[in-house]
Scaffold this active site. Structure first.
Site, short mmCIF file in Angstrom:
data_model
loop_
_atom_site.label_atom_id
_atom_site.label_comp_id
_atom_site.label_asym_id
_atom_site.label_seq_id
_atom_site.Cartn_x
_atom_site.Cartn_y
_atom_site.Cartn_z
N HIS A 183 -33.64 -8.74 -61.28
CA HIS A 183 -32.94 -7.45 -61.14
C HIS A 183 -33.61 -6.56 -60.10
O HIS A 183 -33.94 -5.40 -60.34
CB HIS A 183 -32.87 -6.73 -62.49
CG HIS A 183 -31.67 -5.84 -62.62
ND1 HIS A 183 -30.87 -5.83 -63.73
CD2 HIS A 183 -31.13 -4.93 -61.77
CE1 HIS A 183 -29.89 -4.94 -63.56
NE2 HIS A 183 -30.03 -4.39 -62.38
N GLN A 184 -33.79 -7.11 -58.92
CA GLN A 184 -34.44 -6.37 -57.84
C GLN A 184 -33.49 -6.03 -56.70
O GLN A 184 -33.92 -5.54 -55.66
CB GLN A 184 -35.65 -7.16 -57.29
CG GLN A 184 -35.28 -8.40 -56.50
CD GLN A 184 -36.50 -9.10 -55.93
OE1 GLN A 184 -37.17 -9.84 -56.62
NE2 GLN A 184 -36.79 -8.87 -54.65
N THR A 216 -25.00 -10.13 -58.87
CA THR A 216 -25.99 -9.05 -58.81
C THR A 216 -25.47 -7.82 -59.55
O THR A 216 -26.00 -6.72 -59.36
CB THR A 216 -26.30 -8.66 -57.35
OG1 THR A 216 -25.09 -8.25 -56.71
CG2 THR A 216 -26.91 -9.82 -56.57
N GLU A 255 -31.23 -10.38 -70.27
CA GLU A 255 -32.37 -9.97 -69.46
C GLU A 255 -33.23 -8.88 -70.08
O GLU A 255 -34.40 -8.73 -69.70
CB GLU A 255 -31.90 -9.50 -68.08
CG GLU A 255 -31.15 -8.18 -68.07
CD GLU A 255 -30.81 -7.74 -66.65
OE1 GLU A 255 -31.26 -6.65 -66.27
OE2 GLU A 255 -30.09 -8.47 -65.94
N ARG A 279 -23.77 -7.41 -63.43
CA ARG A 279 -24.20 -7.37 -64.82
C ARG A 279 -24.19 -8.80 -65.37
O ARG A 279 -23.26 -9.56 -65.13
CB ARG A 279 -23.29 -6.47 -65.67
CG ARG A 279 -23.48 -4.97 -65.42
CD ARG A 279 -24.85 -4.49 -65.90
NE ARG A 279 -25.05 -3.06 -65.72
CZ ARG A 279 -25.62 -2.51 -64.65
NH1 ARG A 279 -26.03 -3.29 -63.65
NH2 ARG A 279 -25.79 -1.20 -64.58
N LYS A 294 -18.33 0.48 -53.68
CA LYS A 294 -19.19 0.74 -52.51
C LYS A 294 -20.07 -0.45 -52.17
O LYS A 294 -20.29 -0.76 -51.00
CB LYS A 294 -20.03 2.00 -52.75
CG LYS A 294 -19.18 3.26 -52.80
CD LYS A 294 -20.03 4.51 -52.91
CE LYS A 294 -19.15 5.76 -52.90
NZ LYS A 294 -19.94 7.00 -53.00
N ILE A 295 -20.59 -1.14 -53.21
CA ILE A 295 -21.41 -2.32 -52.94
C ILE A 295 -20.55 -3.44 -52.37
O ILE A 295 -20.93 -4.09 -51.39
CB ILE A 295 -22.14 -2.78 -54.22
CG1 ILE A 295 -23.15 -1.73 -54.67
CG2 ILE A 295 -22.85 -4.12 -53.98
CD1 ILE A 295 -23.77 -2.01 -56.03
N PHE A 331 -31.54 -3.63 -56.30
CA PHE A 331 -31.58 -2.20 -55.98
C PHE A 331 -32.91 -1.77 -55.38
O PHE A 331 -33.05 -0.63 -54.90
CB PHE A 331 -31.37 -1.38 -57.26
CG PHE A 331 -32.59 -1.33 -58.15
CD1 PHE A 331 -33.43 -0.21 -58.14
CD2 PHE A 331 -32.95 -2.41 -58.94
CE1 PHE A 331 -34.57 -0.18 -58.93
CE2 PHE A 331 -34.08 -2.38 -59.74
CZ PHE A 331 -34.90 -1.26 -59.73
#
Length: 326
Positions: free
Chosen positions: A292-293, A229, A260, A231, A155-156, A295
């Site tokens: 990790h922003q 973006t 991370e 893993r 979907k992304i 989302f």
């Protein structure tokens, strides 16, 4: 259902508290601590734990959770590579996730990284604040007519395809499950060789661990842009450093990082960074890293809260589990 909510951030609580208004049978206790073998005891007397991407849900943790009477692991994210599924199955722990919250949020962040790296808007911002209006060193390139390779077209990935098509880019997709769309489906080697920009959107597994390594960089164009973006462990960080030094890799945009869990979602500004690989990566002028922003939008957090609590409610009511991993 009583839920022990690990790695709780203050930005999450308003969204979960708002969503809780629709579920009178669910209570949440927030713990700032990450879920680890040392903190699993906090889950005593709870029915379920709620975890995020950097919580540790390995054999040692799951065995403790089972002893404590926990019956479910609620992931407030799509990925579940941090959960030892065979051990969870062995101890009869249900595992549920949020398979899709806002694909557009992550896809738009990818494009933000691409445009920032290309047009150097972050550097221009700092220059103008110092009354420096010199354009030298800020030369960029168009996304229009560039070839962008997308590895993983869930979907992304599909949302990113739609955005890039609007820019007039030529989109290549490598995904064994991809269906025909506004892109060209191809194999990995072709994608690596032909792409001006490569963006990663596949899950982390044994097969995709260090998918981007020395061999992969050798197949790419000189000056390629790489965006991750998904893993962190999809990319071999040491191989990235080599590629940056040789200028094979012209631009690197990361919202995730292999190690991370020791860095992201916390303020370390008063500390000395002990991660030499991360420090080397951020030292390159053509590297842009966010914490990790991807989302992190209002729409995504609302959906994450709603779906996580719907998952909990289905468990509590003995209903069919819509988003069950295990």
């Amino acid at each position: 259902m009583d839920i022990a909510f690990f790695s709780a951030q203050k930005y999450e609580r308003p969204f979960f508290e708002q969503s809780l208004n629709g579920f009178s049978n669910i209570t949440i206790t927030y713990f700032e601590q990450s879920l680890l073998a040392q903190t699993a005891i906090l889950a005593k007397n709870f029915d379920a734990v709620c975890v995020f991407v950097n919580d540790t849900v390995d054999k040692a943790v799951i065995e403790q959770l089972a002893i404590l009477g926990v019956s479910a692991i609620l992931l407030r994210c799509a990925g579940f590579n941090n959960v030892d599924l065979p051990i969870a199955k062995q101890h009869n722990l249900s595992v549920l996730r949020v398979p899709a919250y806002s694909p557009e949020a992550v896809a738009e962040h990818c494009v933000a990284l691409m445009l920032t790296l290309s047009r150097k808007t972050h550097k221009a911002y700092n220059r103008v604040r110092e009354d420096n209006f010199d354009l030298n060193g800020l030369l960029g390139f168009n996304l229009h007519n560039k070839t962008v390779g997308i590895i993983g077209c869930g979907k992304i990935g599909q949302a990113l395809c739609n955005i890039l098509t609007g820019f007039g880019a030529n989109v290549l997709v490598c995904d064994p499950f991809a269906k025909p769309g506004n892109y060209t489906i191809t194999d990995l080697n072709t994608l690596l060789a032909q792409s001006d920009i490569i963006s990663l959107h596949c899950p982390l597994s044994e097969d995709t661990h260090h998918l981007i390594d020395d061999a992969a960089f050798n197949k790419m164009k000189t000056g390629v842009m790489l965006i991750n973006t998904s893993r962190g462990a999809l990319v071999n960080s040491q191989a990235c450093i080599k590629a940056l030094k040789s200028q094979k890799l012209g631009y690197l945009g990361l919202d995730v990082y292999e190690q991370e869990s020791e860095l992201f979602f916390k303020n370390h500004s008063d500390e000395i960074n002990q991660d030499d690989i991360f420090s080397r990566l951020v030292s390159f002028r053509n590297v842009l890293i966010t914490g990790h922003q991807g989302f992190f939008t209002q729409e995504a957090l609302t959906e994450i809260a709603n779906i996580t609590l719907q998952n909990a409610n289905e468990l509590a009511q003995g209903q069919t589990l819509t988003n069950q991993v295990l």
